[in-house]
Design a protein around this motif. Sequence first.
Motif, PDB file in Angstrom:
ATOM      1  N   GLY A 160       0.807  -1.222   0.000  1.00  0.00           N
ATOM      2  CA  GLY A 160       0.000   0.000   0.000  1.00  0.00           C
ATOM      3  C   GLY A 160       0.836   1.265   0.000  1.00  0.00           C
ATOM      4  N   LYS A 161       0.284   2.292  -0.672  1.00  0.00           N
ATOM      5  CA  LYS A 161       0.950   3.591  -0.752  1.00  0.00           C
ATOM      6  C   LYS A 161      -0.107   4.680  -0.576  1.00  0.00           C
ATOM      7  CE  LYS A 161       4.310   1.783  -4.044  1.00  0.00           C
ATOM      8  NZ  LYS A 161       3.917   0.415  -3.780  1.00  0.00           N
ATOM      9  N   VAL A 162       0.158   5.607   0.339  1.00  0.00           N
ATOM     10  CA  VAL A 162      -0.767   6.716   0.584  1.00  0.00           C
ATOM     11  C   VAL A 162       0.023   8.020   0.530  1.00  0.00           C
ATOM     12  CG1 VAL A 162      -2.308   7.813   2.255  1.00  0.00           C
ATOM     13  CG2 VAL A 162      -2.327   5.324   1.997  1.00  0.00           C
ATOM     14  N   TRP A 163      -0.438   8.931  -0.336  1.00  0.00           N
ATOM     15  CA  TRP A 163       0.107  10.279  -0.415  1.00  0.00           C
ATOM     16  C   TRP A 163      -1.027  11.226  -0.080  1.00  0.00           C
ATOM     17  CZ3 TRP A 163       1.122   6.680  -4.283  1.00  0.00           C
ATOM     18  CH2 TRP A 163       2.456   6.303  -4.447  1.00  0.00           C
ATOM     19  N   GLY A 164      -0.939  11.876   1.086  1.00  0.00           N
ATOM     20  CA  GLY A 164      -1.980  12.817   1.484  1.00  0.00           C
ATOM     21  C   GLY A 164      -2.180  12.800   2.984  1.00  0.00           C
ATOM     22  N   ASP A 165      -3.005  13.695   3.459  1.00  0.00           N
ATOM     23  CA  ASP A 165      -3.253  13.824   4.886  1.00  0.00           C
ATOM     24  C   ASP A 165      -4.324  12.841   5.341  1.00  0.00           C
ATOM     25  OD1 ASP A 165      -1.410  15.843   4.771  1.00  0.00           O
ATOM     26  OD2 ASP A 165      -2.887  17.458   4.811  1.00  0.00           O
ATOM     27  N   ILE A 166      -4.174  12.356   6.579  1.00  0.00           N
ATOM     28  CA  ILE A 166      -5.120  11.386   7.110  1.00  0.00           C
ATOM     29  C   ILE A 166      -5.598  11.803   8.492  1.00  0.00           C
ATOM     30  CG2 ILE A 166      -4.192   9.461   5.798  1.00  0.00           C
ATOM     31  CD1 ILE A 166      -2.738   8.546   8.305  1.00  0.00           C
ATOM     32  N   VAL A 167      -6.833  11.423   8.797  1.00  0.00           N
ATOM     33  CA  VAL A 167      -7.423  11.589  10.122  1.00  0.00           C
ATOM     34  C   VAL A 167      -8.034  10.248  10.488  1.00  0.00           C
ATOM     35  CG1 VAL A 167      -9.166  12.782  11.499  1.00  0.00           C
ATOM     36  CG2 VAL A 167      -7.952  14.024   9.700  1.00  0.00           C
ATOM     37  N   THR A 168      -7.650   9.690  11.638  1.00  0.00           N
ATOM     38  CA  THR A 168      -8.155   8.388  12.043  1.00  0.00           C
ATOM     39  C   THR A 168      -7.986   8.200  13.541  1.00  0.00           C
ATOM     40  OG1 THR A 168      -8.053   6.011  11.590  1.00  0.00           O
ATOM     41  CG2 THR A 168      -5.960   7.198  11.596  1.00  0.00           C
ATOM     42  N   SER A 169      -8.683   7.218  14.087  1.00  0.00           N
ATOM     43  CA  SER A 169      -8.518   6.872  15.499  1.00  0.00           C
ATOM     44  C   SER A 169      -7.351   5.920  15.695  1.00  0.00           C
ATOM     45  CB  SER A 169      -9.791   6.216  16.043  1.00  0.00           C
ATOM     46  OG  SER A 169     -10.834   7.152  16.055  1.00  0.00           O
ATOM     47  N   ALA A 170      -7.058   5.085  14.685  1.00  0.00           N
ATOM     48  CA  ALA A 170      -5.963   4.117  14.774  1.00  0.00           C
ATOM     49  C   ALA A 170      -5.297   3.995  13.410  1.00  0.00           C
ATOM     50  CB  ALA A 170      -6.494   2.760  15.222  1.00  0.00           C
ATOM     51  N   LEU A 171      -3.976   3.973  13.416  1.00  0.00           N
ATOM     52  CA  LEU A 171      -3.201   3.881  12.181  1.00  0.00           C
ATOM     53  C   LEU A 171      -2.253   2.692  12.286  1.00  0.00           C
ATOM     54  CD1 LEU A 171      -2.154   4.990   9.463  1.00  0.00           C
ATOM     55  CD2 LEU A 171      -0.636   6.483  10.777  1.00  0.00           C
ATOM     56  N   HIS A 172      -2.291   1.830  11.264  1.00  0.00           N
ATOM     57  CA  HIS A 172      -1.412   0.661  11.238  1.00  0.00           C
ATOM     58  C   HIS A 172      -0.735   0.630   9.871  1.00  0.00           C
ATOM     59  CE1 HIS A 172      -0.002  -3.372  12.215  1.00  0.00           C
ATOM     60  NE2 HIS A 172      -0.296  -3.699  10.978  1.00  0.00           N
ATOM     61  N   ILE A 173       0.586   0.755   9.878  1.00  0.00           N
ATOM     62  CA  ILE A 173       1.359   0.684   8.636  1.00  0.00           C
ATOM     63  C   ILE A 173       2.290  -0.518   8.747  1.00  0.00           C
ATOM     64  CG2 ILE A 173       2.957   1.849   7.074  1.00  0.00           C
ATOM     65  CD1 ILE A 173       2.001   4.510   8.291  1.00  0.00           C
ATOM     66  N   GLU A 174       2.081  -1.501   7.882  1.00  0.00           N
ATOM     67  CA  GLU A 174       2.918  -2.691   7.891  1.00  0.00           C
ATOM     68  C   GLU A 174       4.251  -2.376   7.223  1.00  0.00           C
ATOM     69  OE1 GLU A 174       1.054  -6.334   6.667  1.00  0.00           O
ATOM     70  OE2 GLU A 174      -0.918  -5.575   7.245  1.00  0.00           O
ATOM     71  N   PRO A 175       5.330  -3.106   7.592  1.00  0.00           N
ATOM     72  CA  PRO A 175       6.624  -2.880   6.954  1.00  0.00           C
ATOM     73  C   PRO A 175       6.510  -2.975   5.436  1.00  0.00           C
ATOM     74  CG  PRO A 175       6.863  -4.348   8.834  1.00  0.00           C
ATOM     75  CD  PRO A 175       5.380  -4.143   8.616  1.00  0.00           C
ATOM     76  N   GLY A 176       7.061  -1.991   4.752  1.00  0.00           N
ATOM     77  CA  GLY A 176       6.963  -1.927   3.297  1.00  0.00           C
ATOM     78  C   GLY A 176       5.894  -0.953   2.831  1.00  0.00           C
ATOM     79  N   GLY A 177       4.905  -0.673   3.674  1.00  0.00           N
ATOM     80  CA  GLY A 177       3.862   0.295   3.340  1.00  0.00           C
ATOM     81  C   GLY A 177       4.423   1.702   3.327  1.00  0.00           C
ATOM     82  N   LEU A 178       3.834   2.572   2.509  1.00  0.00           N
ATOM     83  CA  LEU A 178       4.328   3.935   2.353  1.00  0.00           C
ATOM     84  C   LEU A 178       3.254   4.930   2.748  1.00  0.00           C
ATOM     85  CD1 LEU A 178       6.491   5.945   1.068  1.00  0.00           C
ATOM     86  CD2 LEU A 178       5.027   5.845  -0.947  1.00  0.00           C
ATOM     87  N   PHE A 179       3.649   5.929   3.525  1.00  0.00           N
ATOM     88  CA  PHE A 179       2.750   7.037   3.868  1.00  0.00           C
ATOM     89  C   PHE A 179       3.538   8.325   3.795  1.00  0.00           C
ATOM     90  CE2 PHE A 179       1.258   9.817   7.444  1.00  0.00           C
ATOM     91  CZ  PHE A 179       0.202  10.367   6.750  1.00  0.00           C
ATOM     92  N   ARG A 180       3.060   9.258   2.968  1.00  0.00           N
ATOM     93  CA  ARG A 180       3.649  10.585   2.855  1.00  0.00           C
ATOM     94  C   ARG A 180       2.532  11.595   3.090  1.00  0.00           C
ATOM     95  NH1 ARG A 180       8.314   8.710   2.458  1.00  0.00           N
ATOM     96  NH2 ARG A 180       9.485   8.435   0.569  1.00  0.00           N
ATOM     97  N   GLY A 181       2.667  12.365   4.154  1.00  0.00           N
ATOM     98  CA  GLY A 181       1.656  13.370   4.462  1.00  0.00           C
ATOM     99  C   GLY A 181       1.627  13.627   5.948  1.00  0.00           C
ATOM    100  N   GLN A 182       0.563  14.243   6.392  1.00  0.00           N
ATOM    101  CA  GLN A 182       0.383  14.528   7.814  1.00  0.00           C
ATOM    102  C   GLN A 182      -0.754  13.680   8.347  1.00  0.00           C
ATOM    103  OE1 GLN A 182      -0.206  18.724   8.304  1.00  0.00           O
ATOM    104  NE2 GLN A 182       1.936  19.189   7.942  1.00  0.00           N
ATOM    105  N   SER A 183      -0.626  13.299   9.611  1.00  0.00           N
ATOM    106  CA  SER A 183      -1.690  12.515  10.221  1.00  0.00           C
ATOM    107  C   SER A 183      -2.135  13.181  11.507  1.00  0.00           C
ATOM    108  CB  SER A 183      -1.211  11.089  10.520  1.00  0.00           C
ATOM    109  OG  SER A 183      -0.202  11.109  11.504  1.00  0.00           O
ATOM    110  N   SER A 184      -3.410  13.047  11.799  1.00  0.00           N
ATOM    111  CA  SER A 184      -3.922  13.478  13.098  1.00  0.00           C
ATOM    112  C   SER A 184      -4.832  12.377  13.597  1.00  0.00           C
ATOM    113  CB  SER A 184      -4.649  14.815  13.013  1.00  0.00           C
ATOM    114  OG  SER A 184      -5.777  14.724  12.194  1.00  0.00           O
ATOM    115  N   MET A 185      -4.806  12.202  14.909  1.00  0.00           N
ATOM    116  CA  MET A 185      -5.521  11.106  15.531  1.00  0.00           C
ATOM    117  C   MET A 185      -6.715  11.658  16.290  1.00  0.00           C
ATOM    118  SD  MET A 185      -3.669   8.201  17.699  1.00  0.00           S
ATOM    119  CE  MET A 185      -3.591   6.795  16.656  1.00  0.00           C
ATOM    120  N   THR A 186      -7.876  11.090  16.024  1.00  0.00           N
ATOM    121  CA  THR A 186      -9.071  11.486  16.750  1.00  0.00           C
ATOM    122  C   THR A 186      -9.181  10.631  18.001  1.00  0.00           C
ATOM    123  OG1 THR A 186     -10.402   9.933  15.474  1.00  0.00           O
ATOM    124  CG2 THR A 186     -10.315  12.195  14.678  1.00  0.00           C
TER     125      THR A 186
END
Length: 139
Positions: free
Chosen positions: A95-121
């Motif tokens: 998986g690859k995510v480019w962009g901002d995220i809002v969530t209660s729980a975030l799980h990124i497995e090794p190899g997954g990509l996330f570029r952006g800002q995150s905020s946790m509710t």
Amino acid sequence: MFGNRKQSQALPAPALNGRPETVIGANTSFVGTLKSDGNIRIDGRVEGDIEILGNLIIGETGQVIATIKAQNVHVSGAVKGEITAIEQLEISPTGKVWGDIVTSALHIEPGGLFRGQSSMTTNIDEPLLLEAPRPERRD
């Protein structure tokens, strides 16, 4: 033929289990606003807005450029845009995510990509001021 049908009672809301009710196949592209009360799996290409009350699965061949709002989001493909996952966002190794995220729980497995800002509710009240621990004074 069609006029003899009796009015049916209101249908119950679909069960929100892990099974998708709608699948956008690998050879399918969609541009626009996608809304659903159930679960959706995307293996094709989607551009626009996605707003669902259920869960969203983006398969390995899925390519999404959209603003997303869903209960849970699982990304195995590629997403560019804002994601709001009410409960959890999971990014698999492919998986690859480019962009901002809002969530209660975030799980990124090794190899997954996330570029952006995150905020946790959260429902927990935050203190007005967070301070770092003070070092002990040694005289």
